[in-house]
Design a protein around this motif. Sequence first.
Motif, mmCIF file in Angstrom:
data_model
loop_
_atom_site.group_PDB
_atom_site.id
_atom_site.type_symbol
_atom_site.label_atom_id
_atom_site.label_comp_id
_atom_site.label_asym_id
_atom_site.label_seq_id
_atom_site.Cartn_x
_atom_site.Cartn_y
_atom_site.Cartn_z
ATOM 1 N N THR A 40 0.779 -1.654 0.363
ATOM 2 C CA THR A 40 -0.037 0.223 0.031
ATOM 3 C C THR A 40 1.017 1.228 -0.089
ATOM 4 N N ARG A 41 1.792 1.303 0.816
ATOM 5 C CA ARG A 41 2.845 2.388 0.200
ATOM 6 C C ARG A 41 4.597 1.832 -0.101
ATOM 7 N N GLU A 42 4.414 1.613 -1.588
ATOM 8 C CA GLU A 42 5.233 0.566 -1.745
ATOM 9 C C GLU A 42 6.139 2.266 -1.573
ATOM 10 N N THR A 43 6.570 3.260 -2.798
ATOM 11 C CA THR A 43 7.123 3.773 -2.292
ATOM 12 C C THR A 43 7.914 4.716 -1.251
ATOM 13 N N ALA A 44 7.632 4.320 -0.211
ATOM 14 C CA ALA A 44 7.874 4.679 0.965
ATOM 15 C C ALA A 44 8.301 3.668 1.204
ATOM 16 N N PHE A 45 8.772 2.429 1.152
ATOM 17 C CA PHE A 45 9.057 1.441 1.546
ATOM 18 C C PHE A 45 9.947 0.569 0.724
ATOM 19 N N LEU A 46 10.155 1.160 0.137
ATOM 20 C CA LEU A 46 11.401 0.917 -1.410
ATOM 21 C C LEU A 46 12.569 1.669 -0.964
ATOM 22 N N SER A 47 12.268 3.524 -0.802
ATOM 23 C CA SER A 47 13.006 3.919 -1.136
ATOM 24 C C SER A 47 13.953 3.868 0.476
ATOM 25 N N SER A 48 13.075 3.165 1.478
ATOM 26 C CA SER A 48 13.192 2.692 3.086
ATOM 27 C C SER A 48 14.018 1.702 2.960
ATOM 28 N N LEU A 49 13.931 0.276 1.840
ATOM 29 C CA LEU A 49 15.104 -0.400 1.980
ATOM 30 C C LEU A 49 16.211 -0.820 0.992
ATOM 31 N N MET A 50 16.410 -0.041 -0.294
ATOM 32 C CA MET A 50 17.133 0.556 -0.673
ATOM 33 C C MET A 50 17.863 1.405 -0.622
ATOM 34 N N GLY A 51 17.437 2.451 0.084
ATOM 35 C CA GLY A 51 18.555 3.227 0.659
ATOM 36 C C GLY A 51 19.189 2.477 1.962
ATOM 37 N N SER A 52 18.992 1.136 2.573
ATOM 38 C CA SER A 52 19.355 0.815 3.291
ATOM 39 C C SER A 52 20.294 0.264 2.842
ATOM 40 N N GLY A 53 20.533 -0.202 2.069
ATOM 41 C CA GLY A 53 21.430 -1.579 1.497
ATOM 42 C C GLY A 53 20.820 -2.500 2.143
ATOM 43 N N LEU A 54 20.204 -2.585 2.526
ATOM 44 C CA LEU A 54 19.969 -4.309 3.356
ATOM 45 C C LEU A 54 20.009 -5.053 2.056
ATOM 46 N N PHE A 55 18.823 -5.281 1.084
ATOM 47 C CA PHE A 55 18.875 -5.713 0.349
ATOM 48 C C PHE A 55 20.023 -6.267 -0.939
ATOM 49 N N VAL A 56 20.798 -7.513 -1.263
ATOM 50 C CA VAL A 56 21.461 -7.552 -1.847
ATOM 51 C C VAL A 56 20.864 -8.434 -3.310
ATOM 52 N N PRO A 57 20.825 -8.194 -4.827
ATOM 53 C CA PRO A 57 20.719 -8.741 -5.891
ATOM 54 C C PRO A 57 21.444 -10.191 -5.936
ATOM 55 N N PRO A 58 21.061 -11.250 -6.251
ATOM 56 C CA PRO A 58 21.845 -12.374 -6.935
ATOM 57 C C PRO A 58 22.456 -11.721 -7.477
ATOM 58 N N ASN A 59 24.224 -12.576 -7.030
ATOM 59 C CA ASN A 59 24.311 -12.712 -7.988
ATOM 60 C C ASN A 59 25.143 -11.237 -7.935
ATOM 61 N N GLU A 60 24.656 -10.443 -7.096
ATOM 62 C CA GLU A 60 25.683 -8.807 -6.479
ATOM 63 C C GLU A 60 26.394 -8.886 -5.329
ATOM 64 N N SER A 61 27.049 -8.069 -5.322
ATOM 65 C CA SER A 61 27.590 -7.445 -4.503
ATOM 66 C C SER A 61 27.079 -6.130 -2.747
ATOM 67 N N PRO A 62 27.416 -6.450 -1.885
ATOM 68 C CA PRO A 62 27.299 -5.569 -1.082
ATOM 69 C C PRO A 62 27.576 -4.295 -1.186
ATOM 70 N N GLY A 63 27.148 -3.389 -0.995
ATOM 71 C CA GLY A 63 27.480 -1.953 -1.417
ATOM 72 C C GLY A 63 26.900 -1.069 -2.516
ATOM 73 N N GLY A 64 26.328 -2.099 -3.564
ATOM 74 C CA GLY A 64 26.130 -1.510 -4.422
ATOM 75 C C GLY A 64 25.087 -1.125 -4.917
ATOM 76 N N ARG A 65 24.812 0.095 -5.420
ATOM 77 C CA ARG A 65 23.214 0.614 -5.696
ATOM 78 C C ARG A 65 22.473 0.652 -6.835
ATOM 79 N N TRP A 66 21.110 0.053 -6.522
ATOM 80 C CA TRP A 66 20.273 -0.581 -7.543
ATOM 81 C C TRP A 66 18.708 0.680 -7.200
ATOM 82 N N THR A 67 17.921 0.857 -8.683
ATOM 83 C CA THR A 67 16.664 1.084 -8.431
ATOM 84 C C THR A 67 16.268 0.098 -8.036
ATOM 85 N N PRO A 68 14.719 0.269 -7.437
ATOM 86 C CA PRO A 68 13.822 -1.159 -7.254
ATOM 87 C C PRO A 68 13.111 -1.989 -8.881
#
Length: 572
Positions: A293-321
């Motif tokens: 229901t609050r997708e934009t706010a959640f994705l902003s917090s998730l990607m900004g926190s660096g918590l989620f790292v996509p498969p086959n990628e390394s921590p510290g990267g930056r990706w759009t949702p």
Amino acid sequence: MTSPRELEASVAQRILAARKALESGKLKLPPELDHCANELLSAPLTITGLVDTSGLSPQTITLAKSAGMAFALQDDAERKPPTQTTPSIPMSEIQSRLFEHFSTLFGALVGRAATLVKDESEIRDRMMSRVSEEPHKFREMTINAMDALGDFYNSHSMDMFRHAKNLGGMRLVTGGQRMFGPSALNAVRITGLYADTQLIPDPVYPFIHGSLGLNAEELQLAIQLFDILKLRPLVDVELPVPPVFVFPSFEEQLEERDAHTKLGLEELAMRLLGPLCDGTMTGLKDVFEYAKTRETAFLSSLMGSGLFVPPNESPGGRWTPAEAARLYISALEGIRSTDYLNTLKGLPTGVLLANATFERIRPQYHLQENAAELGAQPLLSQAVHWHYFERIAEANAAELNAKNVISQQSLHTLRSVQDDSLSWLANIPVETLANLISQGEHRWLREELDKVTKQLNHHDEFDSNEMIREVNHGLAMLVQRQQEALKEIERKHAPKIASIMTGGMTGLGVSASALLIPSLSPYLGVAMPLVGAAAAIGGAAVGMVKDKAAELTEKRQLKHSMLGVLATVRPT
């Protein structure tokens, strides 16, 4: 005394058991309690599969707790493995038999021994050929091999788990991922140079006793067998302190049936995902609803926190949702079942990435549970797994190291040898590693590296880059020591060889020179018998050969020592 958490898990287990009993018809309530039955059956389940009690009346909760007690005990009895007596054969032999079953199953699937197969591509080609050309034989051999392995697990799974709990020394338990792949294999090779025992969750067990929702499941089983069988030389040495020990982890059964596991998974996920949401989140269901229901706010917090790292990628990267979602789905293509993938593709991006993060957390939960149960130090094979491990430790306000097993310094040393700059350590053949461990060389290397890194311990604060640099330097110095040892062997034997040669030739005097240069013999007036000269020269040659052989033996022994192996595999 029962802790509040254990009590909560027990209650959750009873309520879930009562609902399942109603669904299956095992539990029948009188007509005047139909409203309670309907209420319990219509209650939603949480993300981890527990009954959401927030909308249940006190009467229904009380009834479910009471009625569910007997069914919960019955469920426990049904899922409890058959009683296993103390094995009459050594556990080292049981491990060898386990790998024999692995080898037999791989042969049934692929039609060739694992040692003769080159790579995953060959596995795929051979399996397709077998299924196409001899489907009945393929099916019969595979079923027989899986049944035999299933019987083996039924007889020995609990024995293996109990034995894993009783191992001592520097014991590490691997995890953080659901499969045993090349990165895990390389980590075992490298860590084997340092640790006493590596406890490895059996990657084959879930295929026999679980539903994994995979695409081309038999192919993925063959790939798992192919990788785990590369550890066989470490098992076949049958040492009193096993270098590796494969044990069943029971993860799928626990996630499906055990309330303690369901509750623990949800609590752990809430510690990481809950703070990303505004407002009060009472459970994962609230988090997923917020992500929707609050997708934009959640994705902003998730990607900004660096918590989620996509498969086959390394921590510290930056990706759009959108990029993160695409990478996540792409990594699952060909791995997960088509139905599951289609379900994921239909989810909103916020919910999709919330689920993706939860999937990253699940193996970490089981790693922590295994480490606590086995009294071992968790060990991970990839930077992304360390990333989640550290985030969870931070959220739990927990130490990274199990203090009764390993010091913080040793843990940082272990992490350093897994750095990409030291990936050449994984080039040591498993057979060579088995020989080194048999000779106790891994304990020697551990002591040498600890000497190098000990000076970096400043009030328990470690700089990872500094640690990696010092470990690299320490290994380089060890290789240099090996080169100096080779020169020392040559220096030690050179005077002996020279002495033998000089002594042998002195007895011949000038006549030997004449013999070697026959045209001078008449002028020197020498007439020495050929046999006598040959004997004199032969005695010197034999002595020289013996000492040269001794020199070569010492060099060969040095080559097969830890120093020699490091010098052989280290890039020049």
